[in-house]
Design a protein around this motif. Structure first.
Motif, PDB file in Angstrom:
ATOM      1  N   ASP A 180       0.801  -1.215   0.000  1.00 20.16           N
ATOM      2  CA  ASP A 180       0.000   0.000   0.000  1.00 20.16           C
ATOM      3  C   ASP A 180       0.835   1.266   0.000  1.00 20.16           C
ATOM      4  O   ASP A 180       2.027   1.249   0.299  1.00 20.16           O
ATOM      5  CB  ASP A 180      -0.939  -0.024   1.212  1.00 20.16           C
ATOM      6  N   LEU A 181       0.180   2.384  -0.349  1.00 20.70           N
ATOM      7  CA  LEU A 181       0.856   3.668  -0.469  1.00 20.70           C
ATOM      8  C   LEU A 181      -0.055   4.783   0.025  1.00 20.70           C
ATOM      9  O   LEU A 181      -1.248   4.775  -0.259  1.00 20.70           O
ATOM     10  CB  LEU A 181       1.219   3.930  -1.938  1.00 20.70           C
ATOM     11  N   VAL A 218       3.254  11.904   8.863  1.00 24.51           N
ATOM     12  CA  VAL A 218       2.755  10.535   8.700  1.00 24.51           C
ATOM     13  C   VAL A 218       3.834   9.529   9.077  1.00 24.51           C
ATOM     14  O   VAL A 218       3.588   8.584   9.828  1.00 24.51           O
ATOM     15  CB  VAL A 218       2.262  10.288   7.257  1.00 24.51           C
ATOM     16  N   LEU A 219       5.042   9.731   8.573  1.00 27.14           N
ATOM     17  CA  LEU A 219       6.131   8.787   8.853  1.00 27.14           C
ATOM     18  C   LEU A 219       6.522   8.796  10.327  1.00 27.14           C
ATOM     19  O   LEU A 219       6.817   7.738  10.895  1.00 27.14           O
ATOM     20  CB  LEU A 219       7.331   9.087   7.959  1.00 27.14           C
ATOM     21  N   SER A 220       6.534   9.961  10.951  1.00 29.80           N
ATOM     22  CA  SER A 220       6.842  10.043  12.384  1.00 29.80           C
ATOM     23  C   SER A 220       5.783   9.318  13.208  1.00 29.80           C
ATOM     24  O   SER A 220       6.099   8.582  14.149  1.00 29.80           O
ATOM     25  CB  SER A 220       6.933  11.498  12.840  1.00 29.80           C
ATOM     26  N   LYS A 237       7.004  -0.642   7.493  1.00 31.53           N
ATOM     27  CA  LYS A 237       6.889  -0.939   6.064  1.00 31.53           C
ATOM     28  C   LYS A 237       5.992   0.053   5.317  1.00 31.53           C
ATOM     29  O   LYS A 237       5.604  -0.180   4.198  1.00 31.53           O
ATOM     30  CB  LYS A 237       6.313  -2.343   5.870  1.00 31.53           C
ATOM     31  N   LEU A 238       5.674   1.179   5.918  1.00 36.98           N
ATOM     32  CA  LEU A 238       4.769   2.140   5.302  1.00 36.98           C
ATOM     33  C   LEU A 238       5.450   2.866   4.147  1.00 36.98           C
ATOM     34  O   LEU A 238       6.571   3.349   4.276  1.00 36.98           O
ATOM     35  CB  LEU A 238       4.309   3.164   6.342  1.00 36.98           C
ATOM     36  N   LYS A 239       4.762   2.933   3.007  1.00 35.17           N
ATOM     37  CA  LYS A 239       5.264   3.660   1.849  1.00 35.17           C
ATOM     38  C   LYS A 239       4.452   4.942   1.690  1.00 35.17           C
ATOM     39  O   LYS A 239       3.232   4.926   1.777  1.00 35.17           O
ATOM     40  CB  LYS A 239       5.149   2.832   0.582  1.00 35.17           C
TER      41      LYS A 239
END
Length: 126
Positions: free
Chosen positions: A97-98, A110-112, A121-123
């Motif tokens: 997912d992305l 979002v990444l933090s 594993k978040l893209k």
């Protein structure tokens, strides 16, 4: 490819949108349709959700074990409710997912947040 698009748009509006992409098979999907007829997932290669409320589609996809990516658009993260939605999405996303972010600052947030939830594993893309 074949794209499933979660939408509540009127069919005439979706037809106008679809006309912009004559070489791509676009299928409008509604959550109720998916629940009633899970076979609609068989031909879907990608799905795009126009906001962060992609948890329903992710849950259906995961439950039915269909290996297609879900792309969601993060408009903003300016409220507690938005972070609750993001938290739910993070519990359901896979490496397929992305999340599309409107700016590098939203992507960083979002990444933090994902890192604080140990979701590695978040893209994302800004």
């Amino acid at each position: 490819g074949h794209w499933g698009i979660i939408t509540d748009a009127h069919p005439a509006l979706f037809s106008q949108f679809k006309a912009q992409f004559p070489h791509t098979k676009l299928t409008p999907l509604r959550y109720g349709d998916i629940v009633q007829d899970s076979s609609r997932f068989h031909a879907v290669e990608w799905a795009f959700v126009t906001d962060l409320a992609m948890d329903g589609l992710l849950a259906c996809r995961n439950y039915l074990r269909r290996p297609f990516p879900v792309i969601g658009l993060v408009h903003s993260l300016g409220s507690h409710t938005q972070f609750e939605k993001l938290d739910k999405v993070l519990s359901l996303v896979t490496s397929l997912d992305l999340l599309l972010c409107p700016s590098p600052s939203v992507e960083s947030t979002v990444l933090s947040f994902a890192k604080s939830k140990k979701k590695k594993k978040l893209k994302t893309i800004a």
